[in-house]
Design a protein around this motif. Structure first.
Motif, PDB file in Angstrom:
ATOM      1  N   TYR A  22       0.827  -1.207   0.000  1.00 26.33           N
ATOM      2  CA  TYR A  22       0.000   0.000   0.000  1.00 26.33           C
ATOM      3  C   TYR A  22       0.862   1.260   0.000  1.00 26.33           C
ATOM      4  N   LEU A  23       1.832   1.321   0.899  1.00 34.76           N
ATOM      5  CA  LEU A  23       2.654   2.523   1.038  1.00 34.76           C
ATOM      6  C   LEU A  23       3.486   2.786  -0.208  1.00 34.76           C
ATOM      7  N   CYS A  24       4.088   1.735  -0.758  1.00 34.93           N
ATOM      8  CA  CYS A  24       4.936   1.930  -1.941  1.00 34.93           C
ATOM      9  C   CYS A  24       4.112   2.243  -3.179  1.00 34.93           C
ATOM     10  N   ASN A  25       2.917   1.650  -3.277  1.00 37.88           N
ATOM     11  CA  ASN A  25       2.062   1.909  -4.426  1.00 37.88           C
ATOM     12  C   ASN A  25       1.518   3.331  -4.406  1.00 37.88           C
ATOM     13  N   ASN A  26       1.347   3.895  -3.193  1.00 38.27           N
ATOM     14  CA  ASN A  26       0.813   5.249  -3.072  1.00 38.27           C
ATOM     15  C   ASN A  26       1.900   6.313  -3.024  1.00 38.27           C
ATOM     16  N   ASP A  27       2.980   6.042  -2.284  1.00 38.67           N
ATOM     17  CA  ASP A  27       4.023   7.058  -2.094  1.00 38.67           C
ATOM     18  C   ASP A  27       5.087   7.038  -3.178  1.00 38.67           C
ATOM     19  N   LYS A  28       5.212   5.902  -3.866  1.00 34.75           N
ATOM     20  CA  LYS A  28       6.107   5.734  -5.018  1.00 34.75           C
ATOM     21  C   LYS A  28       7.557   6.169  -4.742  1.00 34.75           C
ATOM     22  N   PRO A  29       8.238   5.478  -3.801  1.00 36.37           N
ATOM     23  CA  PRO A  29       9.649   5.787  -3.545  1.00 36.37           C
ATOM     24  C   PRO A  29      10.531   5.409  -4.735  1.00 36.37           C
ATOM     25  N   ASP A  30      11.707   6.002  -4.782  1.00 30.39           N
ATOM     26  CA  ASP A  30      12.643   5.705  -5.866  1.00 30.39           C
ATOM     27  C   ASP A  30      13.349   4.366  -5.659  1.00 30.39           C
ATOM     28  N   ARG A  55      10.059 -14.165  -0.306  1.00 34.62           N
ATOM     29  CA  ARG A  55      11.046 -14.433   0.736  1.00 34.62           C
ATOM     30  C   ARG A  55      12.272 -13.522   0.634  1.00 34.62           C
ATOM     31  N   LEU A  56      12.555 -12.976  -0.540  1.00 37.09           N
ATOM     32  CA  LEU A  56      13.694 -12.067  -0.707  1.00 37.09           C
ATOM     33  C   LEU A  56      13.335 -10.782  -1.450  1.00 37.09           C
ATOM     34  N   THR A  57      12.454 -10.876  -2.419  1.00 38.31           N
ATOM     35  CA  THR A  57      12.071  -9.689  -3.185  1.00 38.31           C
ATOM     36  C   THR A  57      11.312  -8.703  -2.306  1.00 38.31           C
ATOM     37  N   PRO A  58      11.652  -7.428  -2.351  1.00 36.03           N
ATOM     38  CA  PRO A  58      10.887  -6.434  -1.585  1.00 36.03           C
ATOM     39  C   PRO A  58       9.402  -6.476  -1.940  1.00 36.03           C
ATOM     40  N   SER A  59       8.543  -6.402  -0.911  1.00 37.32           N
ATOM     41  CA  SER A  59       7.098  -6.510  -1.125  1.00 37.32           C
ATOM     42  C   SER A  59       6.531  -5.334  -1.902  1.00 37.32           C
ATOM     43  N   GLY A  60       7.284  -4.247  -1.984  1.00 39.37           N
ATOM     44  CA  GLY A  60       6.821  -3.092  -2.747  1.00 39.37           C
ATOM     45  C   GLY A  60       7.057  -3.205  -4.242  1.00 39.37           C
ATOM     46  N   PHE A  61       7.334  -4.406  -4.729  1.00 33.74           N
ATOM     47  CA  PHE A  61       7.652  -4.603  -6.154  1.00 33.74           C
ATOM     48  C   PHE A  61       6.546  -4.126  -7.084  1.00 33.74           C
ATOM     49  N   VAL A  62       5.316  -4.014  -6.570  1.00 29.42           N
ATOM     50  CA  VAL A  62       4.197  -3.617  -7.441  1.00 29.42           C
ATOM     51  C   VAL A  62       4.360  -2.190  -7.950  1.00 29.42           C
ATOM     52  N   HIS A  63       5.140  -1.385  -7.250  1.00 24.89           N
ATOM     53  CA  HIS A  63       5.484  -0.042  -7.757  1.00 24.89           C
ATOM     54  C   HIS A  63       6.636  -0.232  -8.739  1.00 24.89           C
ATOM     55  N   THR A  64       6.291  -0.322 -10.011  1.00 25.01           N
ATOM     56  CA  THR A  64       7.276  -0.704 -11.033  1.00 25.01           C
ATOM     57  C   THR A  64       8.261   0.403 -11.372  1.00 25.01           C
ATOM     58  N   GLU A  84      11.846 -16.250  -7.654  1.00 24.94           N
ATOM     59  CA  GLU A  84      10.969 -15.092  -7.551  1.00 24.94           C
ATOM     60  C   GLU A  84      11.047 -14.218  -8.798  1.00 24.94           C
ATOM     61  N   PHE A  85      12.192 -14.200  -9.451  1.00 17.93           N
ATOM     62  CA  PHE A  85      12.290 -13.507 -10.744  1.00 17.93           C
ATOM     63  C   PHE A  85      11.261 -14.081 -11.720  1.00 17.93           C
ATOM     64  N   GLU A  86      11.147 -15.410 -11.745  1.00 15.88           N
ATOM     65  CA  GLU A  86      10.196 -16.065 -12.649  1.00 15.88           C
ATOM     66  C   GLU A  86       8.758 -15.799 -12.222  1.00 15.88           C
ATOM     67  N   ASP A  87       8.502 -15.924 -10.919  1.00 20.18           N
ATOM     68  CA  ASP A  87       7.141 -15.736 -10.421  1.00 20.18           C
ATOM     69  C   ASP A  87       6.634 -14.310 -10.639  1.00 20.18           C
ATOM     70  N   LEU A  88       7.549 -13.353 -10.672  1.00 24.71           N
ATOM     71  CA  LEU A  88       7.180 -11.937 -10.766  1.00 24.71           C
ATOM     72  C   LEU A  88       7.609 -11.322 -12.099  1.00 24.71           C
ATOM     73  N   LYS A  89       7.680 -12.167 -13.097  1.00 29.51           N
ATOM     74  CA  LYS A  89       8.207 -11.736 -14.397  1.00 29.51           C
ATOM     75  C   LYS A  89       7.448 -10.546 -14.973  1.00 29.51           C
ATOM     76  N   LYS A  90       6.142 -10.525 -14.782  1.00 29.80           N
ATOM     77  CA  LYS A  90       5.366  -9.448 -15.418  1.00 29.80           C
ATOM     78  C   LYS A  90       5.584  -8.093 -14.742  1.00 29.80           C
ATOM     79  N   TYR A  91       6.266  -8.099 -13.598  1.00 27.70           N
ATOM     80  CA  TYR A  91       6.585  -6.844 -12.914  1.00 27.70           C
ATOM     81  C   TYR A  91       8.039  -6.418 -13.145  1.00 27.70           C
ATOM     82  N   ASN A  92       8.729  -7.110 -14.022  1.00 22.91           N
ATOM     83  CA  ASN A  92      10.126  -6.775 -14.361  1.00 22.91           C
ATOM     84  C   ASN A  92      11.026  -6.707 -13.131  1.00 22.91           C
ATOM     85  N   VAL A  93      10.788  -7.604 -12.206  1.00 26.73           N
ATOM     86  CA  VAL A  93      11.582  -7.615 -10.973  1.00 26.73           C
ATOM     87  C   VAL A  93      13.048  -7.922 -11.268  1.00 26.73           C
ATOM     88  N   LYS A  94      13.285  -8.866 -12.156  1.00 26.62           N
ATOM     89  CA  LYS A  94      14.662  -9.251 -12.499  1.00 26.62           C
ATOM     90  C   LYS A  94      15.452  -8.059 -13.017  1.00 26.62           C
TER      91      LYS A  94
END
Length: 340
Positions: A22-30, A55-64, A84-94
């Motif tokens: 919620y916080l990262c999606n709203n506040d949009k940190p760099d 388990r390792l990827t920051p939970s704020g990954f939804v703020h692309t 997690e790179f594979e699981d979150l591929k559509k968010y360009n986490v890798k």
């Protein structure tokens, strides 16, 4: 320029994942930087109808628009990270992930030692992810670092330098800690604790940001308490009582059933004091007060729920600024503008 730290207020499982999202999606940190122990802690994230266990990827990954970073104090298991790179591929986490070269690496040997240890696996209730033995080897100076792992070469970044440069240039950094205050190696219910400190001060050190650059410390509490593994639990109830309340829960990493208890005001006071909390985020209010489910306006909360919130503020001296009333990001009451 802001630098905020989010920390769990109890034994983990407080709903940090939703708060961070919620916080990262709203506040949009760099930059969103992961602090804490390592892959022995899981964060649950629900976004756009999908649920993720991280388990390792920051939970704020939804703020692309943010860079994702793992601080030097965090243990890294490359297999977990690459999955997690594979699981979150559509968010360009890798493509957005950075790993500090000074992160210590968990090996198969660490995991085997963790699982086979009579003390860790059976007495303490370790998750078996190898973090305890890895931190032990780190103290002995016998562990490999991320800079030594060829597969991680493309992700290596000086996280401390990146965070401080971003702050100096007027940008925003969000530091998310894992687990919870009561699992701290120093301040938790020793020996039933994790393998390092889990307070806001250490989370800042994990990513290499000095205390004078931290603006807010957000302490997350669930409206009732849960714990995975062994150890003291003053407000614990029976599993039957937990089921009657609809509070049956399972750990993200282990799948083990969580122990459940009532909110512990004394623990909340100590947690806020040692973490230097400036704000409290309170989750699962809807599970304690079902009539508040999905409420998005403070004025619409029940009298009982408002009294509970006021009791927490009175006991801790810290304002409750974020109130979660359901799993969706929209099920949130945000009082930061009114209270800060």
């Amino acid at each position: 320029m802001t630098c905020n730290i989010l920390v769990g207020g109890a034994w983990g499982d407080e709903g940090k994942g939703k708060c961070i999202t919620y916080l990262c999606n709203n506040d949009k940190p760099d930059i969103i930087a992961r602090a804490g122990v390592g892959p022995n802690a899981g964060h649950s994230v629900e976004f756009n109808g999908e649920k993720y266990g991280l388990r390792l990827t920051p939970s704020g990954f939804v703020h692309t628009g943010a860079k994702l970073m793992i601080g030097a104090g965090v243990l890294v298991n490359p297999d977990v990270l690459f999955k997690e790179f594979e699981d979150l591929k559509k968010y360009n986490v890798k493509e957005r992930m950075c790993v500090d070269p000074r992160c210590a690496i968990i090996s198969n040997d660490h995991m085997e030692r963790d699982k086979s240890s009579e003390h860790l696996a059976k007495k303490i209730g370790s998750t078996g992810s190898g973090c305890g033995p890895a931190n032990s080897d780190r103290v002995l100076r016998t562990i490999d670092l991320a800079q030594d792992i060829p597969e991680l070469e493309g992700y290596i970044t000086d996280v401390s330098l990146a965070c401080n440069e971003t702050l100096d240039e007027g940008g925003d950094v969000f530091i998310e800690g894992s687990q919870g205050f009561a699992l701290s190696l120093y301040y938790g219910s020793y020996p039933y604790v994790t393998s390092k400190d889990t307070t806001a001060s250490t989370f800042a050190a994990d990513v290499g940001v000095g205390p004078t650059k931290v603006d807010e410390v957000i302490n997350v509490f669930k409206s009732y308490i849960s714990r995975v593994g062994e150890g003291p639990f003053p407000t614990e109830m029976s599993q039957k009582e937990a089921e009657d309340h609809g509070w049956e829960e399972y750990g993200v990493v282990t799948g083990r059933r969580r122990r459940i208890g009532y909110f512990d005001m004394d623990l909340a006071k100590e947690s806020c004091r040692i973490n230097g909390a400036t704000q409290i985020a309170l989750t699962c209010v809807d599970k304690l007060y079902p009539d508040c489910a999905r409420t998005q306006d403070y004025s619409d909360l029940s009298v009982e729920s408002k009294a509970f919130i006021e009791d927490i503020q009175s006991a801790t001296g810290v304002p409750v600024t974020i109130i979660s009333t359901g799993p969706d990001l929209n099920d949130t009451i945000d009082l930061r503008k009114e209270l800060l």
